[in-house]
Design a protein around this motif. Sequence first.
Motif, mmCIF file in Angstrom:
data_model
loop_
_atom_site.group_PDB
_atom_site.id
_atom_site.type_symbol
_atom_site.label_atom_id
_atom_site.label_comp_id
_atom_site.label_asym_id
_atom_site.label_seq_id
_atom_site.Cartn_x
_atom_site.Cartn_y
_atom_site.Cartn_z
ATOM 1 N N ILE A 31 0.877 -1.165 0.000
ATOM 2 C CA ILE A 31 0.000 0.000 0.000
ATOM 3 C C ILE A 31 0.915 1.216 0.000
ATOM 4 O O ILE A 31 1.901 1.260 0.738
ATOM 5 N N TYR A 32 0.598 2.207 -0.829
ATOM 6 C CA TYR A 32 1.451 3.373 -1.027
ATOM 7 C C TYR A 32 0.672 4.651 -0.732
ATOM 8 O O TYR A 32 -0.507 4.737 -1.043
ATOM 9 N N THR A 33 1.359 5.644 -0.162
ATOM 10 C CA THR A 33 0.765 6.974 -0.009
ATOM 11 C C THR A 33 1.870 8.025 -0.085
ATOM 12 O O THR A 33 2.979 7.806 0.423
ATOM 13 N N GLN A 48 -0.914 11.751 2.493
ATOM 14 C CA GLN A 48 -2.135 12.061 1.754
ATOM 15 C C GLN A 48 -3.305 11.206 2.228
ATOM 16 O O GLN A 48 -4.425 11.681 2.342
ATOM 17 N N SER A 49 -3.042 9.933 2.493
ATOM 18 C CA SER A 49 -4.105 9.024 2.934
ATOM 19 C C SER A 49 -3.540 7.995 3.909
ATOM 20 O O SER A 49 -2.447 7.475 3.696
ATOM 21 N N LEU A 61 9.856 4.208 4.353
ATOM 22 C CA LEU A 61 9.826 5.624 4.008
ATOM 23 C C LEU A 61 10.937 5.801 2.987
ATOM 24 O O LEU A 61 12.091 5.464 3.272
ATOM 25 N N ILE A 62 10.611 6.300 1.782
ATOM 26 C CA ILE A 62 11.612 6.358 0.726
ATOM 27 C C ILE A 62 11.430 7.597 -0.149
ATOM 28 O O ILE A 62 10.310 7.974 -0.475
ATOM 29 N N GLN A 63 12.560 8.238 -0.487
ATOM 30 C CA GLN A 63 12.548 9.372 -1.414
ATOM 31 C C GLN A 63 12.945 8.856 -2.788
ATOM 32 O O GLN A 63 14.025 8.307 -2.973
ATOM 33 N N MET A 64 12.072 9.050 -3.751
ATOM 34 C CA MET A 64 12.241 8.467 -5.074
ATOM 35 C C MET A 64 13.018 9.337 -6.046
ATOM 36 O O MET A 64 13.636 8.822 -6.969
ATOM 37 N N TYR A 112 14.718 13.967 4.235
ATOM 38 C CA TYR A 112 13.930 13.782 3.021
ATOM 39 C C TYR A 112 13.458 15.142 2.531
ATOM 40 O O TYR A 112 13.117 16.016 3.326
ATOM 41 N N ASP A 113 13.443 15.312 1.221
ATOM 42 C CA ASP A 113 12.934 16.520 0.588
ATOM 43 C C ASP A 113 11.603 16.176 -0.060
ATOM 44 O O ASP A 113 11.563 15.377 -1.004
ATOM 45 N N ILE A 114 10.521 16.769 0.419
ATOM 46 C CA ILE A 114 9.188 16.451 -0.081
ATOM 47 C C ILE A 114 9.082 16.625 -1.601
ATOM 48 O O ILE A 114 8.502 15.765 -2.273
ATOM 49 N N PRO A 115 9.655 17.683 -2.198
ATOM 50 C CA PRO A 115 9.569 17.784 -3.667
ATOM 51 C C PRO A 115 10.288 16.628 -4.385
ATOM 52 O O PRO A 115 10.094 16.419 -5.572
ATOM 53 N N GLY A 116 11.086 15.872 -3.638
ATOM 54 C CA GLY A 116 11.797 14.727 -4.213
ATOM 55 C C GLY A 116 10.949 13.482 -4.254
ATOM 56 O O GLY A 116 11.456 12.379 -4.406
ATOM 57 N N LYS A 117 9.641 13.634 -4.116
ATOM 58 C CA LYS A 117 8.700 12.516 -4.228
ATOM 59 C C LYS A 117 8.958 11.456 -3.155
ATOM 60 O O LYS A 117 9.468 10.377 -3.420
ATOM 61 N N VAL A 118 8.585 11.778 -1.934
ATOM 62 C CA VAL A 118 8.736 10.868 -0.798
ATOM 63 C C VAL A 118 7.423 10.102 -0.636
ATOM 64 O O VAL A 118 6.340 10.677 -0.744
ATOM 65 N N GLN A 119 7.526 8.804 -0.377
ATOM 66 C CA GLN A 119 6.327 7.999 -0.176
ATOM 67 C C GLN A 119 6.494 7.078 1.028
ATOM 68 O O GLN A 119 7.612 6.743 1.422
#
Length: 173
Positions: A31-33, A48-49, A61-64, A112-119
């Motif tokens: 499950i991803y958010t 987000q959810s 927790l990973i920055q993509m 982690y940098d949120i603009p770096g697409k963290v999920q």
Amino acid sequence: MKRFYLLTLLICVLFPGISSSQSCIQGVINIYTPVLGFECAGNTVLVQSTSGFQAGDLVLLIQMQGATCELGNTASFGEITQLNNAGNYEINRIAGVQGNQVSLQYQRTRHYDIPGKVQLVRIPEYDYINVCDLTCKPWDGTTGGVLILRASEQVTMLGPIDVSGKGFRGGVV
């Protein structure tokens, strides 16, 4: 009848893999958010959810994205000049969920940098498991592209794990 239950119990105790490995996992199991931010305390993640996440779940927790690359028309085109936290990840356990906040059991150890697409990705846990046909949600620019599970005892491969073309997308050819 009593003898049958006793024999079944004995088999389950002596050979736990036989009784618990009957499950066959397939498809998308995570499950991803998207992560929207972090509280100052260091162990609260704003997502987000929270659907599908609950206290006790193991999570990744990973920055993509976020690395800076050389884009000039030179011989060094495509070389990474700064990682900017891209690729940072850690595994943690959820202590609690309230609203769109996920409290982690342990403090985060990376930045982690949120603009770096963290999920945040839920990691299913198994003891003994049969893998029949696993894949992941395709990376959509916000979530996906990751397949992760934890097995404490044994994984039996009865089918493929195929995430071909579902990870982070490179540049358009």
